[in-house]
Design a protein around this motif. Structure first.
Motif, PDB file in Angstrom:
ATOM      1  N   MET A 168       4.988   6.177  -6.244  1.00 44.02           N
ATOM      2  CA  MET A 168       4.243   7.382  -5.883  1.00 44.02           C
ATOM      3  C   MET A 168       4.299   7.602  -4.386  1.00 44.02           C
ATOM      4  SD  MET A 168       1.470   9.045  -4.550  1.00 44.02           S
ATOM      5  CE  MET A 168       0.168   7.832  -4.255  1.00 44.02           C
ATOM      6  N   GLY A 169       4.095   6.535  -3.610  1.00 39.77           N
ATOM      7  CA  GLY A 169       4.144   6.659  -2.165  1.00 39.77           C
ATOM      8  C   GLY A 169       5.524   7.072  -1.676  1.00 39.77           C
ATOM      9  N   ILE A 170       6.567   6.485  -2.257  1.00 37.49           N
ATOM     10  CA  ILE A 170       7.933   6.842  -1.869  1.00 37.49           C
ATOM     11  C   ILE A 170       8.208   8.304  -2.178  1.00 37.49           C
ATOM     12  CG2 ILE A 170      10.374   6.429  -2.359  1.00 37.49           C
ATOM     13  CD1 ILE A 170       9.660   3.501  -2.892  1.00 37.49           C
ATOM     14  N   ILE A 171       7.823   8.755  -3.373  1.00 43.91           N
ATOM     15  CA  ILE A 171       8.040  10.151  -3.763  1.00 43.91           C
ATOM     16  C   ILE A 171       7.259  11.089  -2.848  1.00 43.91           C
ATOM     17  CG2 ILE A 171       7.593  11.828  -5.608  1.00 43.91           C
ATOM     18  CD1 ILE A 171       8.204   9.491  -7.588  1.00 43.91           C
ATOM     19  N   GLN A 172       6.039  10.689  -2.454  1.00 45.20           N
ATOM     20  CA  GLN A 172       5.252  11.535  -1.567  1.00 45.20           C
ATOM     21  C   GLN A 172       5.895  11.637  -0.187  1.00 45.20           C
ATOM     22  OE1 GLN A 172       1.088  10.564  -1.304  1.00 45.20           O
ATOM     23  NE2 GLN A 172       0.609  12.369  -0.087  1.00 45.20           N
ATOM     24  N   GLY A 173       6.356  10.513   0.360  1.00 48.58           N
ATOM     25  CA  GLY A 173       7.015  10.549   1.656  1.00 48.58           C
ATOM     26  C   GLY A 173       8.281  11.370   1.635  1.00 48.58           C
ATOM     27  N   LEU A 174       9.066  11.230   0.578  1.00 44.62           N
ATOM     28  CA  LEU A 174      10.283  12.026   0.425  1.00 44.62           C
ATOM     29  C   LEU A 174       9.948  13.507   0.322  1.00 44.62           C
ATOM     30  CD1 LEU A 174      13.303  12.407  -0.083  1.00 44.62           C
ATOM     31  CD2 LEU A 174      12.931  11.716  -2.465  1.00 44.62           C
ATOM     32  N   SER A 175       8.916  13.828  -0.457  1.00 46.23           N
ATOM     33  CA  SER A 175       8.503  15.224  -0.628  1.00 46.23           C
ATOM     34  C   SER A 175       8.059  15.827   0.700  1.00 46.23           C
ATOM     35  CB  SER A 175       7.356  15.318  -1.643  1.00 46.23           C
ATOM     36  OG  SER A 175       7.740  14.798  -2.892  1.00 46.23           O
ATOM     37  N   SER A 221     -13.943   4.843   7.381  1.00 51.08           N
ATOM     38  CA  SER A 221     -13.839   4.468   5.978  1.00 51.08           C
ATOM     39  C   SER A 221     -12.940   5.487   5.294  1.00 51.08           C
ATOM     40  CB  SER A 221     -15.214   4.419   5.312  1.00 51.08           C
ATOM     41  OG  SER A 221     -15.834   5.694   5.351  1.00 51.08           O
ATOM     42  N   MET A 222     -12.360   5.102   4.168  1.00 48.88           N
ATOM     43  CA  MET A 222     -11.415   6.006   3.503  1.00 48.88           C
ATOM     44  C   MET A 222     -11.323   5.646   2.027  1.00 48.88           C
ATOM     45  SD  MET A 222      -7.894   4.430   5.099  1.00 48.88           S
ATOM     46  CE  MET A 222      -7.576   2.646   5.030  1.00 48.88           C
ATOM     47  N   ASN A 223     -10.953   6.634   1.217  1.00 55.73           N
ATOM     48  CA  ASN A 223     -10.618   6.352  -0.172  1.00 55.73           C
ATOM     49  C   ASN A 223      -9.164   6.703  -0.467  1.00 55.73           C
ATOM     50  OD1 ASN A 223     -10.629   9.129  -0.307  1.00 55.73           O
ATOM     51  ND2 ASN A 223     -12.251   9.291  -1.834  1.00 55.73           N
ATOM     52  N   LYS A 224      -8.436   7.081   0.586  1.00 54.05           N
ATOM     53  CA  LYS A 224      -6.997   7.309   0.496  1.00 54.05           C
ATOM     54  C   LYS A 224      -6.358   6.803   1.785  1.00 54.05           C
ATOM     55  CE  LYS A 224      -5.773   9.058  -3.362  1.00 54.05           C
ATOM     56  NZ  LYS A 224      -6.724   8.086  -3.922  1.00 54.05           N
ATOM     57  N   ASN A 225      -5.198   6.190   1.651  1.00 57.18           N
ATOM     58  CA  ASN A 225      -4.446   5.782   2.822  1.00 57.18           C
ATOM     59  C   ASN A 225      -4.184   7.000   3.706  1.00 57.18           C
ATOM     60  OD1 ASN A 225      -1.746   5.313   4.311  1.00 57.18           O
ATOM     61  ND2 ASN A 225      -2.296   3.266   3.591  1.00 57.18           N
ATOM     62  N   PRO A 226      -4.295   6.879   5.037  1.00 56.50           N
ATOM     63  CA  PRO A 226      -4.100   8.035   5.920  1.00 56.50           C
ATOM     64  C   PRO A 226      -2.784   8.767   5.707  1.00 56.50           C
ATOM     65  CG  PRO A 226      -5.046   6.226   7.165  1.00 56.50           C
ATOM     66  CD  PRO A 226      -4.727   5.679   5.802  1.00 56.50           C
ATOM     67  N   MET A 227      -1.709   8.030   5.390  1.00 57.26           N
ATOM     68  CA  MET A 227      -0.416   8.689   5.199  1.00 57.26           C
ATOM     69  C   MET A 227      -0.429   9.570   3.956  1.00 57.26           C
ATOM     70  SD  MET A 227       0.787   7.393   7.858  1.00 57.26           S
ATOM     71  CE  MET A 227       2.482   7.945   7.899  1.00 57.26           C
ATOM     72  N   ASP A 277       0.820  -1.200   0.000  1.00 52.32           N
ATOM     73  CA  ASP A 277       0.000   0.000   0.000  1.00 52.32           C
ATOM     74  C   ASP A 277       0.863   1.262   0.000  1.00 52.32           C
ATOM     75  OD1 ASP A 277       0.106   1.335   2.768  1.00 52.32           O
ATOM     76  OD2 ASP A 277      -0.305  -0.732   3.312  1.00 52.32           O
ATOM     77  N   PRO A 278       0.338   2.364  -0.548  1.00 54.06           N
ATOM     78  CA  PRO A 278       1.129   3.595  -0.677  1.00 54.06           C
ATOM     79  C   PRO A 278       1.484   4.208   0.665  1.00 54.06           C
ATOM     80  CG  PRO A 278      -1.168   4.013  -1.234  1.00 54.06           C
ATOM     81  CD  PRO A 278      -1.018   2.526  -1.099  1.00 54.06           C
ATOM     82  N   GLY A 279       0.778   3.796   1.736  1.00 52.40           N
ATOM     83  CA  GLY A 279       1.173   4.246   3.064  1.00 52.40           C
ATOM     84  C   GLY A 279       2.553   3.716   3.426  1.00 52.40           C
ATOM     85  N   ILE A 280       2.830   2.462   3.085  1.00 53.06           N
ATOM     86  CA  ILE A 280       4.167   1.906   3.280  1.00 53.06           C
ATOM     87  C   ILE A 280       5.168   2.671   2.422  1.00 53.06           C
ATOM     88  CG2 ILE A 280       5.622  -0.107   2.833  1.00 53.06           C
ATOM     89  CD1 ILE A 280       3.379  -1.873   3.767  1.00 53.06           C
ATOM     90  N   GLY A 281       4.781   2.962   1.172  1.00 54.52           N
ATOM     91  CA  GLY A 281       5.658   3.753   0.311  1.00 54.52           C
ATOM     92  C   GLY A 281       5.988   5.089   0.951  1.00 54.52           C
ATOM     93  N   PHE A 282       4.971   5.746   1.525  1.00 52.09           N
ATOM     94  CA  PHE A 282       5.196   7.020   2.215  1.00 52.09           C
ATOM     95  C   PHE A 282       6.197   6.848   3.345  1.00 52.09           C
ATOM     96  CE2 PHE A 282       4.520   9.842   5.743  1.00 52.09           C
ATOM     97  CZ  PHE A 282       4.441  11.097   5.163  1.00 52.09           C
ATOM     98  N   GLU A 283       6.008   5.809   4.162  1.00 52.37           N
ATOM     99  CA  GLU A 283       6.909   5.587   5.299  1.00 52.37           C
ATOM    100  C   GLU A 283       8.348   5.398   4.834  1.00 52.37           C
ATOM    101  OE1 GLU A 283       3.666   3.388   8.241  1.00 52.37           O
ATOM    102  OE2 GLU A 283       4.762   2.221   6.752  1.00 52.37           O
ATOM    103  N   LEU A 284       8.543   4.674   3.742  1.00 56.16           N
ATOM    104  CA  LEU A 284       9.881   4.439   3.216  1.00 56.16           C
ATOM    105  C   LEU A 284      10.510   5.739   2.713  1.00 56.16           C
ATOM    106  CD1 LEU A 284       9.046   1.177   1.237  1.00 56.16           C
ATOM    107  CD2 LEU A 284      10.409   1.300   3.333  1.00 56.16           C
TER     108      LEU A 284
END
Length: 316
Positions: free
Chosen positions: A256-263, A287-293, A87-94
Motif C-alpha cells: 500500500m505504501g509503495i503504491i501510494q508513493g508511486l501514485s 501524535s498521529m494515527n497515520k504516518n506523515p508520508m 512502516d508505510p512511510g518507508i513504503g511511500f519513500e520506495l
C-alpha cells in the motif's frame, strides 16, 4: 552535490542505531573515495531534526515536505527492511523514488519469506518491491562456524560487501534503476483500486461497495494486482486518474505504501479509506494515527466507507 537517501525504521533505538551504523559506513566509503562525487548520506530523523521547528503547528507536514525534498535530491535509496513489516512511510519513500527513476537497493537478512495469498512463490519483502528494486537478501553464513557471533558477523559482512559493489556500480558507473519508471499518458480508468482490499473479509465487503458505486455511476475502474504481473499493474495505475487505497492499520500491507508513493510521484489523486482512530504519541506536541508520508500525500482520507462511496457517486 547529490546524496544517498537511507530509508529507516524509526520507532525504537535498535532500528535507529542500525541505520546510523549503516550511514556512517557509507559515509566512510565516500570519504575514502570509493563512492565518488557524493555528499554524506541523508538519514531521516537525525537530519530532519536539525531542520524542523519543534514548535511548528503542523510538524507532520513539515516532515513530509522535507523528506520529499531530500528524496528528489537523492541519487539512490538504500536501507535495511528487516522484520515482518516496515512502516508505510518507508513504503511511500520506495514508491516515490521509483516514480522519480531512482535506483533502489534495500537489504534484508530475514530467514523467512512471504507469500501472496497461499501461493507457491515467496518473496524476501514483497513481489512489488522485488520488481522495482535490486534487493540484497542474505540469510545464511558463507561457511560453517563454531561461534554463533562469527556466524552472524559473516552475514553482516556479506551484506556490506554486496552493498558496496552495487552502490559503486550505481554511483561510479551511473547505473540507472532496475526497471524504468512508468510514464503518464492517456487515461483509461477513473479509479485504480488498491489490491489490499482483497486480503481480509472486511476489505472484501468494502471492495464490493466501491465497485458497486463505480458501476452504478458509470465510473471505470481497474483492480490493482500485486500478485500477478507487476509491470501490467503499474501500467494500469499510470493509466488511472485516481487511486483508492485502504489504510486501516498504522502499518498496513507494505505494498500500500509503495503504491501510494508511486501514485503521488505520478501526480494521481489519492483517496484513502481509513477508520483508524488509535493514536501513536511521540510526545505532548506530536501524535498521529497515520504516518506523515501517507497522511500528507493523500488528497482526502475517509473515515467511513459510506463517505467514500458517496464521494464516488457525487464526483464529476
Amino acid at each position: 552535490m547529490q546524496h544517498l537517501y537511507l530509508v529507516t525504521k524509526l520507532f525504537n533505538v535498535d532500528d535507529r542505531i542500525t541505520s546510523l551504523n549503516l550511514c556512517e559506513k557509507i559515509d566512510q566509503w565516500i570519504d575514502d573515495g570509493i563512492l565518488v562525487g557524493l555528499d554524506h548520506c541523508y538519514l531521516p530523523y537525525r537530519d530532519s531534526n536539525n531542520e524542523i521547528d519543534p514548535n511548528d503547528p503542523d510538524i507532520s507536514h513539515a516532515i513530509f515536505a522535507l523528506d520529499v525534498k531530500n528524496l528528489k535530491a537523492s541519487v539512490a535509496l538504500t536501507g535495511f527492511l528487516n522484520g515482518p513489516s516496515y512502516d508505510p512511510g518507508i513504503g511511500f519513500e520506495l514508491g516515490f523514488a521509483f516514480a522519480l527513476g531512482k535506483p533502489i537497493v534495500p537489504m534484508t537478512t530475514d530467514y523467512f519469506k512471504r507469500t501472496i495469498f497461499d501461493g507457491e512463490q515467496s518473496y524476501s519483502t514483497s513481489k512489488y518491491l522485488s520488481y522495482i528494486s535490486d534487493i540484497i537478501h542474505v540469510q545464511s553464513p558463507s561457511k560453517e562456524y563454531d561461534d554463533y557471533r562469527d556466524e552472524l558477523s559473516d552475514i553482516q559482512q556479506q551484506v556490506s560487501d554486496l552493498l558496496k559493489t552495487k552502490l559503486t556500480d550505481i554511483i561510479n558507473h551511473e547505473r540507472g534503476p532496475k526497471v524504468p519508471p512508468p510514464t503518464v499518458g492517456e487515461i483509461d480508468y477513473d479509479y485504480y483500486i488498491d489490491p489490499n482490499y482483497q486480503y481480509s473479509e472486511a476489505g472484501l465487503i468494502f471492495l464490493e461497495k466501491i465497485k458497486q458505486a463505480c458501476t452504478q455511476n458509470n465510473k471505470t475502474f481497474v483492480m490493482g494486482d500485486n500478485a500477478g504481473n507487476i509491470a501490467v499493474d503499474i501500467a494500469n495505475l499510470a493509466k488511472s486518474e485516481n487511486v483508492i487505497l485502504i489504510g486501516e492499520e498504522f502499518e498496513p500491507d507494505v505494498d500500500m505504501g509503495i503504491i501510494q508513493g508511486l501514485s503521488y510521484g505520478l501526480g494521481k489523486n489519492i483517496y484513502m479509506y481509513s477508520s483508524q482512530v488509535n493514536l501513536f504519541v511521540q510526545n505532548e506536541s506530536f501524535s498521529m494515527n497515520k504516518n506523515p508520508m501517507n497522511k500528507n500525500s493523500a488528497t482526502q482520507i475517509f473515515k467511513k466507507i459510506d463517505d467514500l462511496v458517496e464521494f464516488i457517486a457525487s464526483s464529476a
